[in-house]
Design a protein around this motif. Sequence first.
Motif, mmCIF file in Angstrom:
data_model
loop_
_atom_site.group_PDB
_atom_site.id
_atom_site.type_symbol
_atom_site.label_atom_id
_atom_site.label_comp_id
_atom_site.label_asym_id
_atom_site.label_seq_id
_atom_site.Cartn_x
_atom_site.Cartn_y
_atom_site.Cartn_z
ATOM 1 N N MET A 1 0.825 -1.189 0.000
ATOM 2 C CA MET A 1 0.000 0.000 0.000
ATOM 3 C C MET A 1 0.865 1.246 0.000
ATOM 4 O O MET A 1 0.684 2.136 -0.828
ATOM 5 C CB MET A 1 -0.892 0.028 1.237
ATOM 6 C CG MET A 1 -1.942 -1.003 1.279
ATOM 7 S SD MET A 1 -2.789 -0.899 2.869
ATOM 8 C CE MET A 1 -3.983 -2.163 2.626
ATOM 9 N N LYS A 2 1.770 1.295 0.939
ATOM 10 C CA LYS A 2 2.611 2.481 1.080
ATOM 11 C C LYS A 2 3.494 2.666 -0.147
ATOM 12 O O LYS A 2 3.668 3.784 -0.623
ATOM 13 C CB LYS A 2 3.434 2.380 2.355
ATOM 14 C CG LYS A 2 2.564 2.503 3.603
ATOM 15 C CD LYS A 2 3.366 2.422 4.868
ATOM 16 C CE LYS A 2 2.429 2.512 6.049
ATOM 17 N NZ LYS A 2 2.706 3.588 6.938
ATOM 18 N N SER A 3 4.042 1.569 -0.674
ATOM 19 C CA SER A 3 4.894 1.677 -1.865
ATOM 20 C C SER A 3 4.097 2.089 -3.090
ATOM 21 O O SER A 3 4.529 2.959 -3.856
ATOM 22 C CB SER A 3 5.586 0.340 -2.139
ATOM 23 O OG SER A 3 6.495 0.053 -1.128
ATOM 24 N N THR A 4 2.953 1.479 -3.292
ATOM 25 C CA THR A 4 2.132 1.799 -4.449
ATOM 26 C C THR A 4 1.697 3.251 -4.427
ATOM 27 O O THR A 4 1.697 3.937 -5.454
ATOM 28 C CB THR A 4 0.901 0.870 -4.516
ATOM 29 O OG1 THR A 4 1.359 -0.465 -4.693
ATOM 30 C CG2 THR A 4 -0.017 1.240 -5.659
ATOM 31 N N LEU A 5 1.331 3.745 -3.270
ATOM 32 C CA LEU A 5 0.875 5.131 -3.140
ATOM 33 C C LEU A 5 2.020 6.114 -2.895
ATOM 34 O O LEU A 5 1.801 7.317 -2.857
ATOM 35 C CB LEU A 5 -0.151 5.241 -2.014
ATOM 36 C CG LEU A 5 -1.455 4.471 -2.239
ATOM 37 C CD1 LEU A 5 -2.298 4.465 -0.976
ATOM 38 C CD2 LEU A 5 -2.225 5.049 -3.420
ATOM 39 N N ASN A 6 3.211 5.570 -2.705
ATOM 40 C CA ASN A 6 4.392 6.372 -2.410
ATOM 41 C C ASN A 6 4.138 7.318 -1.229
ATOM 42 O O ASN A 6 4.452 8.506 -1.263
ATOM 43 C CB ASN A 6 4.857 7.161 -3.634
ATOM 44 C CG ASN A 6 6.280 7.665 -3.456
ATOM 45 O OD1 ASN A 6 7.058 7.095 -2.701
ATOM 46 N ND2 ASN A 6 6.613 8.749 -4.134
ATOM 47 N N ASP A 7 3.539 6.730 -0.186
ATOM 48 C CA ASP A 7 3.219 7.482 1.027
ATOM 49 C C ASP A 7 3.524 6.569 2.209
ATOM 50 O O ASP A 7 2.830 5.584 2.450
ATOM 51 C CB ASP A 7 1.746 7.896 1.027
ATOM 52 C CG ASP A 7 1.381 8.750 2.234
ATOM 53 O OD1 ASP A 7 2.139 8.761 3.224
ATOM 54 O OD2 ASP A 7 0.324 9.382 2.185
ATOM 55 N N PHE A 8 4.545 6.920 2.945
ATOM 56 C CA PHE A 8 4.982 6.063 4.038
ATOM 57 C C PHE A 8 4.614 6.620 5.408
ATOM 58 O O PHE A 8 5.044 6.103 6.431
ATOM 59 C CB PHE A 8 6.502 5.839 3.933
ATOM 60 C CG PHE A 8 6.868 5.134 2.663
ATOM 61 C CD1 PHE A 8 6.888 3.756 2.608
ATOM 62 C CD2 PHE A 8 7.150 5.852 1.501
ATOM 63 C CE1 PHE A 8 7.194 3.097 1.435
ATOM 64 C CE2 PHE A 8 7.459 5.202 0.319
ATOM 65 C CZ PHE A 8 7.475 3.822 0.285
#
Length: 166
Positions: free
Chosen positions: A1-8
Amino acid sequence: MKSTLNDFDDTFYNLNLRLKEKKLINELELKFLNDKKVGIRKIRNILAHANLSKYDLEIIGNKVTFPFTENETCLILYQHISSIISGIILKILEPSMIMDYKINVNSQIENLKFNFITRTPEELMKFKGIEIDAGWEKLDEANKYRLIENSSDVNVLAEIFKGLKQ
């Protein structure tokens, strides 16, 4: 999720909403991930933050419930949800993959038949055949559960001692 959305930095809940907005997951998958009663969010909260003695897994239609204090309960739960989680992960990763997958886990989600039961310390004491004494009410909830976890089942001990008498 975080990688796909580039939001960590965002929360699990917000990331899921954004995945839905981008049509990477559908409404049913969003509910499966975020449902506070039987979703992945609830499972995560039980396993990460809760007193495991407090919860049982109930497979609907089964007379037996499974306490989260037993490792086997996690295996039972894993059998029910692992292919769904894998499918959702593949859907989320699909835009960045070379291959084109058509993944639909809706029927698996719709066929899930489990609940989580919250047990009170008093219920657990009764299950173990332990009588509650006057000092019980002076204990806070965490100590009540800890006491129960560390107590033997009186019913089992009674059966063992009966067998020794014969």
